[in-house]
Write an enzyme that holds these catalytic residues in place. Sequence first.
Site, mmCIF file in Angstrom:
data_model
loop_
_atom_site.group_PDB
_atom_site.id
_atom_site.type_symbol
_atom_site.label_atom_id
_atom_site.label_comp_id
_atom_site.label_asym_id
_atom_site.label_seq_id
_atom_site.Cartn_x
_atom_site.Cartn_y
_atom_site.Cartn_z
ATOM 1 C CB CYS A 266 4.313 0.168 9.391
ATOM 2 S SG CYS A 266 3.669 1.288 10.630
ATOM 3 N N PRO A 267 2.599 -2.466 9.313
ATOM 4 C CG PRO A 267 3.721 -4.493 9.568
ATOM 5 C CD PRO A 267 3.854 -3.136 8.958
ATOM 6 C CG ASP B 134 -10.155 3.862 6.689
ATOM 7 O OD1 ASP B 134 -11.347 4.220 6.691
ATOM 8 O OD2 ASP B 134 -9.780 2.765 6.228
ATOM 9 C CD GLU C 36 -10.749 -0.381 13.355
ATOM 10 O OE1 GLU C 36 -10.046 0.576 13.018
ATOM 11 O OE2 GLU C 36 -11.041 -1.333 12.594
ATOM 12 C CB ILE D 192 -0.962 -0.013 1.212
ATOM 13 C CG1 ILE D 192 -1.932 -1.191 1.085
ATOM 14 C CG2 ILE D 192 -1.722 1.314 1.319
ATOM 15 C CD1 ILE D 192 -2.748 -1.487 2.336
ATOM 16 C CB THR E 56 -5.292 4.263 5.739
ATOM 17 O OG1 THR E 56 -4.031 4.106 5.066
ATOM 18 C CG2 THR E 56 -5.872 5.624 5.433
ATOM 19 C CB SER E 57 -1.482 1.337 9.025
ATOM 20 O OG SER E 57 -1.275 2.050 10.219
ATOM 21 N NE ARG E 58 -5.490 -4.107 10.909
ATOM 22 C CZ ARG E 58 -5.918 -4.058 9.646
ATOM 23 N NH1 ARG E 58 -6.120 -2.902 9.046
ATOM 24 N NH2 ARG E 58 -6.165 -5.180 8.986
ATOM 25 C CG ASP F 77 9.610 -0.550 4.846
ATOM 26 O OD1 ASP F 77 10.241 -1.537 5.286
ATOM 27 O OD2 ASP F 77 8.446 -0.646 4.428
ATOM 28 C CG HIS G 101 -11.068 -0.624 8.905
ATOM 29 N ND1 HIS G 101 -10.383 -1.150 9.960
ATOM 30 C CD2 HIS G 101 -10.426 -1.075 7.792
ATOM 31 C CE1 HIS G 101 -9.386 -1.896 9.509
ATOM 32 N NE2 HIS G 101 -9.395 -1.863 8.195
HETATM 33 P P1 NAI Z 1 2.908 -4.851 3.543
HETATM 34 O O1 NAI Z 1 3.311 -5.974 4.411
HETATM 35 O O2 NAI Z 1 2.913 -5.027 2.070
HETATM 36 O O3 NAI Z 1 3.836 -3.565 3.870
HETATM 37 C C1 NAI Z 1 4.120 -3.158 5.163
HETATM 38 C C2 NAI Z 1 5.494 -2.499 5.139
HETATM 39 O O4 NAI Z 1 5.738 -1.938 6.440
HETATM 40 C C3 NAI Z 1 6.631 -3.478 4.843
HETATM 41 O O5 NAI Z 1 7.430 -2.988 3.768
HETATM 42 C C4 NAI Z 1 7.417 -3.524 6.147
HETATM 43 O O6 NAI Z 1 8.809 -3.720 5.952
HETATM 44 C C5 NAI Z 1 7.107 -2.150 6.708
HETATM 45 N N1 NAI Z 1 7.363 -2.022 8.138
HETATM 46 C C6 NAI Z 1 7.283 -2.957 9.092
HETATM 47 N N2 NAI Z 1 7.657 -2.443 10.288
HETATM 48 C C7 NAI Z 1 7.965 -1.147 10.067
HETATM 49 C C8 NAI Z 1 8.420 -0.107 10.908
HETATM 50 N N3 NAI Z 1 8.633 -0.313 12.222
HETATM 51 N N4 NAI Z 1 8.645 1.110 10.353
HETATM 52 C C9 NAI Z 1 8.461 1.309 9.029
HETATM 53 N N5 NAI Z 1 8.015 0.349 8.187
HETATM 54 C C10 NAI Z 1 7.777 -0.867 8.701
HETATM 55 O O7 NAI Z 1 1.469 -4.378 4.085
HETATM 56 P P2 NAI Z 1 0.334 -3.596 3.284
HETATM 57 O O8 NAI Z 1 -0.535 -4.566 2.582
HETATM 58 O O9 NAI Z 1 0.956 -2.497 2.519
HETATM 59 O O10 NAI Z 1 -0.533 -3.007 4.513
HETATM 60 C C11 NAI Z 1 -0.062 -1.906 5.260
HETATM 61 C C12 NAI Z 1 -1.022 -1.612 6.407
HETATM 62 O O11 NAI Z 1 -2.317 -1.299 5.908
HETATM 63 C C13 NAI Z 1 -1.218 -2.755 7.417
HETATM 64 O O12 NAI Z 1 -1.244 -2.195 8.715
HETATM 65 C C14 NAI Z 1 -2.596 -3.265 7.126
HETATM 66 O O13 NAI Z 1 -3.161 -3.831 8.277
HETATM 67 C C15 NAI Z 1 -3.295 -1.966 6.705
HETATM 68 N N6 NAI Z 1 -4.489 -2.168 5.886
HETATM 69 C C16 NAI Z 1 -5.531 -1.292 6.053
HETATM 70 C C17 NAI Z 1 -6.686 -1.429 5.300
HETATM 71 C C18 NAI Z 1 -7.830 -0.462 5.436
HETATM 72 O O14 NAI Z 1 -8.928 -0.754 4.931
HETATM 73 N N7 NAI Z 1 -7.654 0.694 6.043
HETATM 74 C C19 NAI Z 1 -6.841 -2.540 4.354
HETATM 75 C C20 NAI Z 1 -5.639 -3.338 4.184
HETATM 76 C C21 NAI Z 1 -4.520 -3.168 4.956
#
Ligand code: NAI
Length: 338
Positions: A205-206, A258, A263, A155, A232-234, A174, A295
């Site tokens: 980030c996750p 978001d 939530e 994302i 928009t992460s968590r 990252d 969300h």
């Molecule tokens: P992804 O796993 O593809 O990317 C996450 C990135 O964060 C990775 O490159 C990782 O190395 C990096 N990361 C991990 N720890 C870190 C730190 N301490 N500092 C900086 N970067 C760090 O995940 P994706 O699919 O891009 O999802 C990202 C976030 O979006 C997640 O939190 C997920 O739960 C959330 N999400 C939110 C949605 C919504 O509807 N609002 C829907 C889908 C995902």
Amino acid sequence: MRIVFFSSKPYEQTFFDEANEKFGFELVYFTHPLSRHTALKSLSADAVCVFVNDTLDYDVLSALQRQDIRLVVLRCAGFNNVDLPAAEKLGVRVVRVPAYSPYAVAEHTVGLMLSLNRKIHRAHNRVREGNFSLEGLLGFDMHGRTAGVIGTGRIGSVVVRILSGMGCRVLACDPQKNNECVQLGARYVSLPELYAQSDIISLHCPLDCDTHYLINAAALAQMKDGVMLINTSRGAVIDAAILVPGLKSGKIGYLGLDVYEQEGDLFFEDLSNEIIQDDVFERLVTFPNVLITGHQGYFTEDALRNIAQTSLANVHALEQGQVCENELTATVLRGTCR
Ligand code: NAI
């Protein structure tokens, strides 16, 4: 194969029914969440299919295991709501949908930025009431501003691409550099540098042990006055306790959310006839420079179709004894999370 869904909504059932034409599973839709209470009921299921705010802690997983339910199907990407070491110990397998549409969330993220900047949500209300004054609606050009993106995975990298296209100077942080972002011109910097230089900070980030309350009072103090903060992460990547004081002091100039730590008590339900008990949330929505969505970043028809197809394909793969690349094990937990 009987799959029981929790926290299920009619808008996603249509996509699951459509995807299931290929698989022929028995799909049972419950609207209530999976919790310690509901997991104790007899489910007569082979698998449970759950969403972001369903609880999968040790007690719930044990209750599932006692009913011989050995498969948890996450119809989402994030897995912070699952105790993976407990699942592994109990022999309950967990699959997820790692990538269904990074564009959906990234586009929503930039939508929040643009709405907050140009006050589109406020302008809409004014025009509906015949108020065409521009007082208080002044924005800024995104072009030339510095945007800091924390987490440049699926994302975050799309956010980098969109913001680069708009002419922003992009800083990224990252632990794993993404070459595509580097090629787009993003510069990887330390968190303190990103905090100090960014006009806009967006979190991708996750949520894990390392990122829980990443944005706390100490982090906020390092940011520019009037920073735009977008999450928009968590929810728990930000300590919600810093938000109201940060907005009142003007340190946070714009806030787009978001996701929100609490939530689970609010989102995805119509609570318009209820008294909402969360005072922090209720205070946040009173600020003119705060925009909160419930969300819905993922909520596009493309994403829902992909979620349904991948979730059922994950089940099919395991049922056939195949390796499922979307299966989660506790080894995905980094650092202190293990
Ligand atoms: P992804 O796993 O593809 O990317 C996450 C990135 O964060 C990775 O490159 C990782 O190395 C990096 N990361 C991990 N720890 C870190 C730190 N301490 N500092 C900086 N970067 C760090 O995940 P994706 O699919 O891009 O999802 C990202 C976030 O979006 C997640 O939190 C997920 O739960 C959330 N999400 C939110 C949605 C919504 O509807 N609002 C829907 C889908 C995902």
